[in-house]
Design a protein around this motif. Structure first.
Motif, PDB file in Angstrom:
ATOM      1  N   GLY A  88       0.809  -1.210   0.000  1.00  0.00           N
ATOM      2  CA  GLY A  88       0.000   0.000   0.000  1.00  0.00           C
ATOM      3  C   GLY A  88       0.843   1.262   0.000  1.00  0.00           C
ATOM      4  O   GLY A  88       0.480   2.252  -0.634  1.00  0.00           O
ATOM      5  N   SER A  90       1.872   4.571   0.421  1.00  0.00           N
ATOM      6  CA  SER A  90       1.059   5.729   0.780  1.00  0.00           C
ATOM      7  C   SER A  90       0.286   6.184  -0.447  1.00  0.00           C
ATOM      8  O   SER A  90       0.558   5.731  -1.572  1.00  0.00           O
ATOM      9  CB  SER A  90       1.923   6.879   1.315  1.00  0.00           C
ATOM     10  OG  SER A  90       2.486   7.633   0.248  1.00  0.00           O
ATOM     11  N   THR A  91      -0.670   7.089  -0.243  1.00  0.00           N
ATOM     12  CA  THR A  91      -1.509   7.568  -1.344  1.00  0.00           C
ATOM     13  C   THR A  91      -0.705   8.339  -2.379  1.00  0.00           C
ATOM     14  O   THR A  91      -1.182   8.547  -3.499  1.00  0.00           O
ATOM     15  CB  THR A  91      -2.632   8.482  -0.811  1.00  0.00           C
ATOM     16  OG1 THR A  91      -2.053   9.519  -0.007  1.00  0.00           O
ATOM     17  CG2 THR A  91      -3.614   7.683   0.034  1.00  0.00           C
ATOM     18  N   ARG A  98       5.411   1.287  -4.930  1.00  0.00           N
ATOM     19  CA  ARG A  98       4.891   0.462  -3.852  1.00  0.00           C
ATOM     20  C   ARG A  98       5.367  -0.984  -3.939  1.00  0.00           C
ATOM     21  O   ARG A  98       5.499  -1.667  -2.920  1.00  0.00           O
ATOM     22  CB  ARG A  98       3.363   0.514  -3.853  1.00  0.00           C
ATOM     23  CG  ARG A  98       2.779   1.843  -3.389  1.00  0.00           C
ATOM     24  CD  ARG A  98       1.371   2.088  -3.901  1.00  0.00           C
ATOM     25  NE  ARG A  98       0.539   0.905  -3.858  1.00  0.00           N
ATOM     26  CZ  ARG A  98      -0.600   0.774  -4.551  1.00  0.00           C
ATOM     27  NH1 ARG A  98      -1.012   1.744  -5.342  1.00  0.00           N
ATOM     28  NH2 ARG A  98      -1.308  -0.324  -4.447  1.00  0.00           N
ATOM     29  N   SER A 116      -9.787   0.774  -4.594  1.00  0.00           N
ATOM     30  CA  SER A 116      -9.483   2.206  -4.560  1.00  0.00           C
ATOM     31  C   SER A 116     -10.477   2.887  -3.621  1.00  0.00           C
ATOM     32  O   SER A 116     -11.644   2.498  -3.546  1.00  0.00           O
ATOM     33  CB  SER A 116      -9.603   2.812  -5.959  1.00  0.00           C
ATOM     34  OG  SER A 116      -8.729   2.172  -6.863  1.00  0.00           O
ATOM     35  N   PHE A 148      -6.590   6.689  -2.554  1.00  0.00           N
ATOM     36  CA  PHE A 148      -5.706   5.540  -2.616  1.00  0.00           C
ATOM     37  C   PHE A 148      -6.172   4.675  -3.778  1.00  0.00           C
ATOM     38  O   PHE A 148      -7.325   4.269  -3.827  1.00  0.00           O
ATOM     39  CB  PHE A 148      -5.720   4.709  -1.333  1.00  0.00           C
ATOM     40  CG  PHE A 148      -4.876   3.473  -1.459  1.00  0.00           C
ATOM     41  CD1 PHE A 148      -3.507   3.545  -1.271  1.00  0.00           C
ATOM     42  CD2 PHE A 148      -5.430   2.258  -1.849  1.00  0.00           C
ATOM     43  CE1 PHE A 148      -2.703   2.424  -1.442  1.00  0.00           C
ATOM     44  CE2 PHE A 148      -4.643   1.135  -2.020  1.00  0.00           C
ATOM     45  CZ  PHE A 148      -3.270   1.221  -1.815  1.00  0.00           C
TER      46      PHE A 148
END
Length: 313
Positions: A88, A90-91, A98, A116, A148
């Protein structure tokens, strides 16, 4: 003595990418701090360590494999815990960023967000008049306008390059009931084999609320979709909901996740001084409920993991 399948797995999420240094002086930021707290959490009873990396200079989230390499091997050498690497991040990270370290490490487990979503803690920014680092305030406030991303294609790609190609299994992070149906879609397509490890997450703004009824709903929905023997259920309660929802999840036959990624507190108004404090607290609660704690090898057996020797760590 209970068989491995009857025991409770404690996962500890050591640092994450949501909280920032101003929010707690105990949040591990450097590779040394992350390693130290992860090792202590394993010694306290965590069978699985869920790991993110941070920039050693200012604590911002990092996807740099070189940073991971400064603490993951140390954790491997000091514990027998299952090492679980985030996909994951970060956004603000791309899918390629990632996946950079997971593909290098090919760990026993990785986390996998099943959709999402809006994911934010931006209202928390109002609590702080001063920030330790310049990046923190825009980072937290900026979550209000970020999503995300994990599309169906993204999820399928992760399942292929990590699951099929590397033998990595997943902590399926489900923030809403629709994520369970997404998981069922991939199971029905033959892209995921059991046993499933479903991490139900409550209390994140943008996801499911931290209501006890929602814990029951997620459990009964998973029972319907996967069969009661077809998956392992785990509960993550964000912030102040951590211990109460985890206790409820354990009573329902589930596993639990603690850690400073999920909550910075030990009690109301009292910051946790380490991840291990939270592990020890939930362990006491579980033992008072006459539940046995899974060892790392129990967790490997329960989740069908490939074993440490088959990783690149």
């Amino acid at each position: 003595m209970a068989s491995a399948s009857d025991k409770v797995i404690i996962t500890c999420a050591v640092t994450g990418s949501v909280h920032t240094p101003t929010m707690s002086p105990h949040l591990p930021l450097t590779p040394e701090q992350i390693a130290e707290q992860a090792i202590e959490a394993a010694q306290a009873g965590a069978a699985i360590l869920h790991l993110h990396a941070r920039d050693p200079v200012d604590g911002r989230p990092s996807a740099d494999p070189a940073v991971f390499d400064r603490f993951v091997p140390r954790i491997r050498d000091a514990t027998d815990a299952v090492i679980n690497i985030t996909t994951g991040g970060s956004t603000r990270m791309t899918l390629e960023e990632r996946l950079a370290y997971p593909l290098k490490a090919q760990p026993e487990m990785c986390s996998l967000n099943m959709g999402s979503m809006n994911f934010t803690i931006h209202p928390v920014a109002r609590k702080y008049a001063e920030w330790r680092y310049d990046w923190e305030q825009p980072y937290v406030e900026g979550m209000e306008d970020l999503i995300f991303r994990n599309t169906f294609r993204d999820i399928r790609h992760i399942l292929k390059v990590l699951g099929e190609d590397c033998g990595t299994r997943f902590e399926f992070e489900c923030y809403d009931v629709g994520h369970l149906y997404t998981l069922a879609h991939f199971v029905d397509a033959g892209l995921i084999q059991g046993p499933l490890f479903i991490q139900s997450i409550f209390g994140i703004l943008g996801g499911m609320g931290a209501d006890p009824e929602n814990v029951v709903m997620m459990k009964t929905t998973a029972d319907r979709l996967f069969g009661r023997g077809g998956y392992r259920f785990s509960v993550l309660g964000a912030g102040r909901h951590q211990m109460s929802l985890l206790t409820m999840g354990a009573v329902l036959g589930g596993n639990v996740r603690v850690g400073l990624e999920d909550s910075l507190y030990l009690d109301r108004g009292s910051l946790a001084r380490s991840n291990a404090e939270q592990v020890r607290k939930i362990r006491r609660i579980l033992q008072e409920l006459s539940l046995e704690i899974a060892t790392p090898d129990d967790a490997r057996s329960m989740l069908g993991l490939k074993g440490r020797d088959a990783t690149g760590i």
